[in-house]
Design a protein around this motif. Structure first.
Motif, PDB file in Angstrom:
ATOM      1  N   PHE A 107       3.516  -6.942   5.628  1.00  0.00           N
ATOM      2  CA  PHE A 107       3.200  -5.520   5.655  1.00  0.00           C
ATOM      3  C   PHE A 107       2.391  -5.200   6.906  1.00  0.00           C
ATOM      4  O   PHE A 107       1.417  -5.901   7.207  1.00  0.00           O
ATOM      5  N   ALA A 113       0.456  -1.708   8.654  1.00  0.00           N
ATOM      6  CA  ALA A 113       0.058  -0.321   8.405  1.00  0.00           C
ATOM      7  C   ALA A 113      -0.854   0.163   9.518  1.00  0.00           C
ATOM      8  O   ALA A 113      -1.816  -0.526   9.880  1.00  0.00           O
ATOM      9  N   ILE A 148      -3.450   4.870   7.382  1.00  0.00           N
ATOM     10  CA  ILE A 148      -3.403   4.331   6.018  1.00  0.00           C
ATOM     11  C   ILE A 148      -4.758   3.692   5.702  1.00  0.00           C
ATOM     12  O   ILE A 148      -5.252   2.871   6.479  1.00  0.00           O
ATOM     13  N   ALA A 187       6.607   0.649   0.675  1.00  0.00           N
ATOM     14  CA  ALA A 187       6.214   1.452   1.838  1.00  0.00           C
ATOM     15  C   ALA A 187       5.976   2.907   1.440  1.00  0.00           C
ATOM     16  O   ALA A 187       4.967   3.518   1.821  1.00  0.00           O
ATOM     17  N   ILE A 211       2.748   3.200  -0.787  1.00  0.00           N
ATOM     18  CA  ILE A 211       1.524   3.042   0.003  1.00  0.00           C
ATOM     19  C   ILE A 211       1.244   4.298   0.818  1.00  0.00           C
ATOM     20  O   ILE A 211       0.109   4.787   0.868  1.00  0.00           O
ATOM     21  N   LEU A 212       2.285   4.838   1.460  1.00  0.00           N
ATOM     22  CA  LEU A 212       2.101   6.052   2.255  1.00  0.00           C
ATOM     23  C   LEU A 212       1.607   7.206   1.388  1.00  0.00           C
ATOM     24  O   LEU A 212       0.672   7.922   1.756  1.00  0.00           O
ATOM     25  N   ARG A 250      -2.434   7.337   2.483  1.00  0.00           N
ATOM     26  CA  ARG A 250      -2.521   7.961   3.804  1.00  0.00           C
ATOM     27  C   ARG A 250      -3.764   8.850   3.874  1.00  0.00           C
ATOM     28  O   ARG A 250      -4.174   9.465   2.890  1.00  0.00           O
ATOM     29  N   VAL A 310       3.918   2.789   7.517  1.00  0.00           N
ATOM     30  CA  VAL A 310       3.900   1.552   6.730  1.00  0.00           C
ATOM     31  C   VAL A 310       5.235   0.861   6.954  1.00  0.00           C
ATOM     32  O   VAL A 310       6.296   1.474   6.795  1.00  0.00           O
TER      33      VAL A 310
END
Length: 197
Positions: A147, A149, A153, A171, A174-175, A179, A187
């Protein structure tokens, strides 16, 4: 490899300074996340200059790639970036980061010790203040996930990582959850699905 990408452009801008790069070359894969300094058109120009270098030289060692990028970005705002080169037949990954693009390798199989390996970042800016470069080499095997970022992030995303999650879903998740909203964000998630023997 399975690959997942999620991006956010800071409100008011049309272009992102955060760019991903994934390229296969004979017996290997080069993966990078680049964050052009600032945001908008000038940041995008710096990131695109780095992408151009990586695309033309994907099989070079990662230290050489960062040095080539530094030369190419001298007349831009510069960029921070993290890159990883995976030697697929030998199951080895060499990675290196300049600036604050976080990198995490999550082990797919349970093994002794920590299930996550963090990329040691070197302070600096490619195209402006290049630090002394030292790459790290790690084994990478089927089921492991990488990963990257950018600084749009929050670093808390690291605690949520799993090698079992589909890279594109990871991805996007996570975004959406981590963010900051005040900067471009990227990501990049890559899972090694197999390797030659």
């Amino acid at each position: 490899m399975d690959c997942g990408i999620a991006k956010f452009i800071v409100p008011g801008e049309e272009l992102s300074g955060d760019r991903e790069f994934v390229c296969c070359y004979p017996n290997g894969v080069l993966i990078a996340a680049i964050d052009g300094v600032g945001h908008g058109e000038e940041a995008a120009k710096a990131a695109n200059a780095a992408i151009s270098v990586l695309g033309s030289n994907a099989s070079l060692p990662v230290i050489s790639l960062l040095q080539e990028c530094h030369e190419a970005l001298l007349k831009t705002r510069g960029a921070v970036m993290s890159i990883a080169s995976i030697d697929v037949p030998n199951g080895m990954m060499t990675w290196l980061g300049v600036g604050n693009v976080q990198g995490v390798l999550v082990r797919g199989a349970s093994r002794q010790g920590c299930a996550r390996e963090m990329l040691l970042l070197r302070a600096g800016v490619v195209g402006a203040q290049m630090p002394a470069l030292q790459a790290a080499v790690l084994p990478m095997t089927q089921g492991d996930s990488l990963f990257f970022a950018t600084d749009g992030i929050q670093s808390a995303f690291i605690e949520s990582l799993s090698a079992q999650e589909n890279p594109q879903r990871a991805a996007k998740r996570i975004l959406e959850k981590y963010r900051t909203g005040s900067d471009d964000a990227l990501v990049l998630a890559v899972r090694l699905t197999g390797r030659s023997t």
